[in-house]
Design a protein around this motif. Structure first.
Motif, PDB file in Angstrom:
ATOM      1  N   TYR A 271      31.114  -2.380 -22.963  1.00 35.27           N
ATOM      2  CA  TYR A 271      30.967  -3.238 -21.793  1.00 35.27           C
ATOM      3  C   TYR A 271      29.981  -2.638 -20.804  1.00 35.27           C
ATOM      4  O   TYR A 271      29.059  -3.326 -20.324  1.00 35.27           O
ATOM      5  CB  TYR A 271      32.316  -3.452 -21.109  1.00 35.27           C
ATOM      6  N   PHE A 272      30.148  -1.356 -20.508  1.00 35.05           N
ATOM      7  CA  PHE A 272      29.262  -0.744 -19.519  1.00 35.05           C
ATOM      8  C   PHE A 272      27.866  -0.481 -20.091  1.00 35.05           C
ATOM      9  O   PHE A 272      26.887  -0.459 -19.344  1.00 35.05           O
ATOM     10  CB  PHE A 272      29.894   0.529 -18.953  1.00 35.05           C
ATOM     11  N   ALA A 273      27.764  -0.347 -21.402  1.00 34.84           N
ATOM     12  CA  ALA A 273      26.434  -0.293 -22.010  1.00 34.84           C
ATOM     13  C   ALA A 273      25.715  -1.620 -21.782  1.00 34.84           C
ATOM     14  O   ALA A 273      24.506  -1.643 -21.495  1.00 34.84           O
ATOM     15  CB  ALA A 273      26.546   0.011 -23.496  1.00 34.84           C
ATOM     16  N   GLY A 274      26.446  -2.718 -21.898  1.00 37.84           N
ATOM     17  CA  GLY A 274      25.858  -4.018 -21.621  1.00 37.84           C
ATOM     18  C   GLY A 274      25.393  -4.152 -20.182  1.00 37.84           C
ATOM     19  O   GLY A 274      24.308  -4.697 -19.910  1.00 37.84           O
ATOM     20  N   GLN A 275      26.197  -3.663 -19.238  1.00 31.20           N
ATOM     21  CA  GLN A 275      25.784  -3.656 -17.835  1.00 31.20           C
ATOM     22  C   GLN A 275      24.529  -2.823 -17.643  1.00 31.20           C
ATOM     23  O   GLN A 275      23.619  -3.194 -16.894  1.00 31.20           O
ATOM     24  CB  GLN A 275      26.921  -3.092 -16.974  1.00 31.20           C
ATOM     25  N   CYS A 276      24.476  -1.697 -18.332  1.00 25.29           N
ATOM     26  CA  CYS A 276      23.323  -0.799 -18.235  1.00 25.29           C
ATOM     27  C   CYS A 276      22.061  -1.462 -18.790  1.00 25.29           C
ATOM     28  O   CYS A 276      20.986  -1.354 -18.200  1.00 25.29           O
ATOM     29  CB  CYS A 276      23.630   0.489 -19.000  1.00 25.29           C
ATOM     30  N   ILE A 277      22.206  -2.163 -19.912  1.00 27.99           N
ATOM     31  CA  ILE A 277      21.050  -2.848 -20.512  1.00 27.99           C
ATOM     32  C   ILE A 277      20.454  -3.849 -19.535  1.00 27.99           C
ATOM     33  O   ILE A 277      19.225  -3.917 -19.355  1.00 27.99           O
ATOM     34  CB  ILE A 277      21.477  -3.541 -21.825  1.00 27.99           C
ATOM     35  N   ARG A 278      21.290  -4.626 -18.871  1.00 25.01           N
ATOM     36  CA  ARG A 278      20.781  -5.601 -17.899  1.00 25.01           C
ATOM     37  C   ARG A 278      20.068  -4.910 -16.744  1.00 25.01           C
ATOM     38  O   ARG A 278      19.026  -5.381 -16.272  1.00 25.01           O
ATOM     39  CB  ARG A 278      21.929  -6.475 -17.397  1.00 25.01           C
ATOM     40  N   LEU A 279      20.621  -3.799 -16.286  1.00 25.26           N
ATOM     41  CA  LEU A 279      19.984  -3.052 -15.205  1.00 25.26           C
ATOM     42  C   LEU A 279      18.613  -2.531 -15.638  1.00 25.26           C
ATOM     43  O   LEU A 279      17.623  -2.649 -14.890  1.00 25.26           O
ATOM     44  CB  LEU A 279      20.887  -1.879 -14.805  1.00 25.26           C
ATOM     45  N   GLY A 360      19.776   5.491  -8.341  1.00 25.67           N
ATOM     46  CA  GLY A 360      18.832   6.512  -8.773  1.00 25.67           C
ATOM     47  C   GLY A 360      17.476   5.919  -9.095  1.00 25.67           C
ATOM     48  O   GLY A 360      16.432   6.469  -8.677  1.00 25.67           O
ATOM     49  N   PHE A 361      17.446   4.816  -9.832  1.00 22.93           N
ATOM     50  CA  PHE A 361      16.173   4.181 -10.147  1.00 22.93           C
ATOM     51  C   PHE A 361      15.482   3.680  -8.882  1.00 22.93           C
ATOM     52  O   PHE A 361      14.258   3.746  -8.760  1.00 22.93           O
ATOM     53  CB  PHE A 361      16.387   3.025 -11.136  1.00 22.93           C
ATOM     54  N   ALA A 362      16.269   3.202  -7.946  1.00 23.77           N
ATOM     55  CA  ALA A 362      15.688   2.727  -6.694  1.00 23.77           C
ATOM     56  C   ALA A 362      14.999   3.864  -5.948  1.00 23.77           C
ATOM     57  O   ALA A 362      13.888   3.705  -5.398  1.00 23.77           O
ATOM     58  CB  ALA A 362      16.771   2.102  -5.816  1.00 23.77           C
ATOM     59  N   ARG A 363      15.611   5.020  -5.916  1.00 21.30           N
ATOM     60  CA  ARG A 363      15.011   6.172  -5.232  1.00 21.30           C
ATOM     61  C   ARG A 363      13.760   6.672  -5.941  1.00 21.30           C
ATOM     62  O   ARG A 363      12.798   7.089  -5.284  1.00 21.30           O
ATOM     63  CB  ARG A 363      16.041   7.309  -5.154  1.00 21.30           C
ATOM     64  N   ILE A 364      13.742   6.597  -7.253  1.00 23.50           N
ATOM     65  CA  ILE A 364      12.614   7.092  -8.023  1.00 23.50           C
ATOM     66  C   ILE A 364      11.438   6.125  -7.993  1.00 23.50           C
ATOM     67  O   ILE A 364      10.276   6.534  -7.864  1.00 23.50           O
ATOM     68  CB  ILE A 364      13.035   7.345  -9.490  1.00 23.50           C
TER      69      ILE A 364
END
Length: 366
Positions: A271-279, A360-364
């Protein structure tokens, strides 16, 4: 730290794992080497772990051999089934723990199924190669790089159909997906203790459906006058002193998994891998994903993979970049020159981890 490198090792173990190891160090001597209390306690700890593993993986306790890691178990299995120069069938997503031992033996390796998340390609190519004739097969349950869940039940059935002995590498599936020695009918199934089983590093399990060829010889605490390794399991494959504190911690990890439920853990990770993929896709990354995916996700950023992983690391987010000890898998996916960044969820997968990645991605990048 936001830990997202469970494909390498589970880092945040359940508290009972630490307690079990601590207790074993203080109460256990050497199992099978004496009749005094500390030796008997060690023997009890070891057998309890065998029983827990047998219950989880649908086999008899004596079929559970303790190893130092998954690679150790794979080497035992490969050296049992594969003679120098033999033809061996593998999938297109194998780890160096499979390919290097085969190279060392001078095996003639046939690779079947190179398309990610494509069961039809994997199975059709696999059967073609089996029909042509091979001496053995070795294949992973889940790609450590891309999280591709291979159709191992069908692959196992094909091996049985063509009378080909086979080994399953369950490094990325044990504790997250059902694994049954009885149902799969594999000659050997190897797995680490320190990943999905939540035990410490330096532990592993080899499930044996046949008597292995001794890969190492020495004391077993049994048949001491016999200068050959015993002809029965598990003694035949367990030369030398076992890692009793590690096995004690592994047993605690196995019992934690039983309480939580393998299906529940696997569903949470996916489930959280799916959330990560969308992100990741929203961020414009090239993401490797598909229908048959575990809790592991690989992606390609616009910059160097190692550099992005380093930036995330400085923010306290642990991921892995590179070839992940599996160049064959990257060759199959076309990422051999770049590697990938890998995010791998564990039993503690949560929205907190997803939010940390987003921030984290937002900061980078922003």
């Amino acid at each position: 730290m936001i830990y997202l490198d469970n494909g390498a090792t589970s880092f945040c173990k359940p508290p009972e794992v630490y307690r079990a190891m601590y207790r074993a160090i203080y109460t256990c001597a050497n199992p099978g080497r004496g009749g005094y209390a500390a030796a008997m306690e060690a023997g009890k700890v070891v057998f309890q772990c065998r029983e827990a593993a047998a219950g989880l993986f649908d086999c008899q306790p004596e079929q559970v051999v303790f190893t130092s890691n998954c690679t150790h178990g794979l080497n035992i299995g490969i050296h049992t089934l594969v003679r120098p120069g033999a033809k061996v069938l593998i999938s297109g997503f194998e780890h160096n723990a499979v390919t290097r031992p085969l190279k060392l033996l001078g095996a003639e390796v046939q690779v079947a199924g190179r398309r990610l998340f494509d069961w039809e390609d994997t199975l059709s190519d696999f059967e073609v190669q089996l029909r042509r004739g091979v001496d053995a097969a070795v294949f992973t349950h889940v790609s450590n790089v891309f999280g591709y869940i291979l159709p191992v039940e069908e692959m196992a059935a094909l091996c049985r159909k063509y009378g080909v002995p086979f080994i399953i590498d369950a490094a990325q599936s044990a504790g997250m997906l059902p694994v049954s020695l009885k149902k799969l009918g594999a000659d050997f199934i190897a797995m680490p203790g320190h990943k999905g089983l939540l035990g410490p590093q330096g532990t592993g399990i080899l499930l044996c459906n046949r008597l292995p060829k001794p890969w190492m010889a020495g004391g077993t605490g049994s048949e001491s006058m016999n200068q050959e390794m015993p002809e029965y399991l598990p003694d035949r494959a367990e030369a030398g002193t076992l890692n009793v504190p590690g096995i004690s911690g592994l047993e605690a990890g196995l019992r934690h998994i039983k309480r939580q439920g393998v299906d529940e853990i696997g569903q949470r990770e996916r489930y959280f891998a799916g959330q990560c993929i969308r992100l990741l896709e929203d961020r414009g990354f090239k993401v490797f994903s598909g229908e048959h995916q575990s809790g592991t996700v690989s992606f390609l950023p616009q910059e160097d993979c190692e550099e992005l992983a380093h930036k995330l690391g400085r923010l306290g987010i642990a991921v892995r970049a590179g070839l992940h000890c599996a160049p064959l898998a990257h060759e199959s996916a076309g990422t051999k020159d770049t590697g990938t960044v890998r995010i791998s969820f564990g039993h503690d997968a949560s929205y907190r981890q997803i939010m940390a990645l987003k921030q984290g991605f937002a900061r980078i990048m922003d």
